[in-house]
Enzyme design. Structure first.
Site, short mmCIF file in Angstrom:
data_model
loop_
_atom_site.label_atom_id
_atom_site.label_comp_id
_atom_site.label_asym_id
_atom_site.label_seq_id
_atom_site.Cartn_x
_atom_site.Cartn_y
_atom_site.Cartn_z
N SER A 175 0.85 -1.19 0.00
CA SER A 175 0.00 0.00 0.00
C SER A 175 0.88 1.24 0.00
O SER A 175 2.01 1.21 0.50
CB SER A 175 -0.88 0.02 1.25
OG SER A 175 -1.50 1.28 1.41
N TYR A 188 -1.17 -0.88 10.32
CA TYR A 188 -1.43 -1.23 8.92
C TYR A 188 -0.22 -0.82 8.06
O TYR A 188 0.24 -1.60 7.21
CB TYR A 188 -2.71 -0.54 8.44
CG TYR A 188 -3.08 -0.79 6.99
CD1 TYR A 188 -3.61 -2.01 6.57
CD2 TYR A 188 -2.92 0.21 6.03
CE1 TYR A 188 -3.96 -2.23 5.25
CE2 TYR A 188 -3.27 0.01 4.70
CZ TYR A 188 -3.80 -1.21 4.31
OH TYR A 188 -4.15 -1.43 3.00
P1 NAD Z 1 -11.89 -5.65 0.70
O1 NAD Z 1 -12.20 -5.42 2.15
O2 NAD Z 1 -12.90 -5.26 -0.32
O3 NAD Z 1 -11.49 -7.18 0.48
C1 NAD Z 1 -10.62 -7.87 1.33
C2 NAD Z 1 -10.97 -9.35 1.28
O4 NAD Z 1 -10.05 -10.08 2.11
C3 NAD Z 1 -12.38 -9.67 1.78
O5 NAD Z 1 -13.05 -10.47 0.82
C4 NAD Z 1 -12.13 -10.45 3.08
O6 NAD Z 1 -13.13 -11.44 3.36
C5 NAD Z 1 -10.79 -11.10 2.77
N1 NAD Z 1 -10.09 -11.53 3.98
C6 NAD Z 1 -9.96 -10.86 5.16
N2 NAD Z 1 -9.28 -11.61 6.05
C7 NAD Z 1 -8.95 -12.78 5.42
C8 NAD Z 1 -8.25 -13.96 5.81
N3 NAD Z 1 -7.75 -14.08 7.05
N4 NAD Z 1 -8.10 -14.95 4.91
C9 NAD Z 1 -8.61 -14.83 3.66
N5 NAD Z 1 -9.29 -13.74 3.23
C10 NAD Z 1 -9.46 -12.73 4.10
O7 NAD Z 1 -10.49 -4.89 0.45
P2 NAD Z 1 -9.81 -4.30 -0.88
O8 NAD Z 1 -9.93 -2.81 -0.84
O9 NAD Z 1 -10.24 -5.03 -2.09
O10 NAD Z 1 -8.28 -4.61 -0.54
C11 NAD Z 1 -7.56 -5.67 -1.11
C12 NAD Z 1 -6.10 -5.54 -0.72
O11 NAD Z 1 -5.57 -4.31 -1.23
C13 NAD Z 1 -5.86 -5.51 0.78
O12 NAD Z 1 -4.66 -6.20 1.07
C14 NAD Z 1 -5.69 -4.03 1.08
O13 NAD Z 1 -4.96 -3.80 2.25
C15 NAD Z 1 -4.97 -3.57 -0.16
N6 NAD Z 1 -5.10 -2.13 -0.44
C16 NAD Z 1 -6.32 -1.55 -0.63
C17 NAD Z 1 -6.39 -0.18 -0.88
C18 NAD Z 1 -7.71 0.53 -1.11
O14 NAD Z 1 -7.71 1.77 -1.13
N7 NAD Z 1 -8.82 -0.16 -1.30
C19 NAD Z 1 -5.23 0.57 -0.94
C20 NAD Z 1 -4.00 -0.05 -0.74
C21 NAD Z 1 -3.95 -1.41 -0.50
#
Ligand code: NAD
Length: 251
Positions: free
Chosen positions: A142, A157
């Site tokens: 991130s 985080y």
């Molecule tokens: P989201 O919350 O929409 O999806 C995350 C998914 O991970 C969910 O389906 C959840 O059930 C699953 N999950 C949680 N704990 C788990 C576990 N222990 N085992 C298996 N699955 C598990 O989030 P997103 O925005 O799609 O984020 C996806 C990735 O991208 C994450 O790693 C997040 O930190 C990273 N990210 C997101 C952003 C953003 O702005 N959305 C920015 C930077 C990084």
């Protein structure tokens, strides 16, 4: 012709309907890959897999913080498909806490899913990748790791996502002789359910002010970069961190 024709890909945390994992799984499928969606809930993982274009996609329950569960999922997929080519470690959670609000459970939860989960799921597939002298791993870090938070997630985080960068680079160095590539993606502010409804209008406006492109990213913006890193287009890239942030961090 798809960039991933004949490839088998695993995407963790990809059941979230508007998430980065699901968008990545969909783009991979559109490019010819057969995809396994791993997530906490079996029914949701299966529904997400059924929603992908093409046939043969799989949904599995797998909590990435559980090494035995990661191993079982990897073994089941290798037995079913005969090969896994690509792993996207996307499962992640965040919490908007200040430093003194982080308790032991907050630390464990955020570090475990993001960092331990990335380690465990990768470890589960490394012997298979090594046996084939091939494999491409994409880890979701991130912008919070690079600039010290400032969007939504707390310091724990940022630490977890920075840990993913170090882990990715060290694994890339160790595994390059085995033909395995590992790269990290650093998304900025992307509109998904991870922050949906959790930011005030004022917070949102101030985040957007810091983005030269003037908009939040989309899940497809991230999926496109994941496709590049997963495919042979990036054959000479390993240990890189690819920024997907609309210019919010230029370095
Ligand atoms: P989201 O919350 O929409 O999806 C995350 C998914 O991970 C969910 O389906 C959840 O059930 C699953 N999950 C949680 N704990 C788990 C576990 N222990 N085992 C298996 N699955 C598990 O989030 P997103 O925005 O799609 O984020 C996806 C990735 O991208 C994450 O790693 C997040 O930190 C990273 N990210 C997101 C952003 C953003 O702005 N959305 C920015 C930077 C990084």
């Amino acid at each position: 012709m798809g960039l991933l024709d004949g490839k088998f890909a695993v995407v963790t945390g990809a059941a979230s309907p508007r998430g980065l994992g699901k968008a990545t799984a969909k783009l991979f499928a559109e490019h010819g890959a057969t995809v396994a969606i791993l997530d906490l809930d079996l029914a949701q993982a299966e529904a997400a897999a059924a929603d992908l274009p093409g046939a043969g996609h799989v949904g599995l329950a797998c909590n990435v913080t559980d090494l035995a569960a990661c191993q079982a999922a990897a073994d089941a997929l290798v037995a079913k498909w005969g090969a896994v080519d690509i792993l996207v470690n996307n499962a992640g959670i965040t919490q908007p806490l200040k430093i003194m609000e982080i308790g032991p459970k907050n630390y464990e939860d955020v570090l475990d899913v993001n960092l331990r989960g990335t380690l465990y799921m990768t470890q589960a597939l490394i012997p298979h990748f090594r046996s084939r002298k091939s494999g491409s791993v994409v880890n979701l870090s991130s912008v919070s790791a690079q600039r010290g938070g400032g969007i939504f997630g707390g310091p724990h985080y940022s630490a977890a996502k920075a840990g993913i960068l170090g882990l990715t680079k060290a694994m890339a160095r160790e595994l390059a002789p085995d033909g395995i590539r590992l790269n990290a993606l650093c998304p900025g502010f992307i509109a998904t359910d991870i922050t949906a409804g959790k930011l005030t209008d004022a917070q949102r406006a101030s985040v957007l002010e810091g983005i030269p492109m003037g908009r939040a990213g989309t899940a497809l913006d991230v999926a496109g970069c994941a496709l590049f890193l997963a495919s042979d287009l990036s054959a000479y890239c390993t240990g890189t961190e690819v920024d997907v942030n609309g210019g919010s961090l230029i370095h």
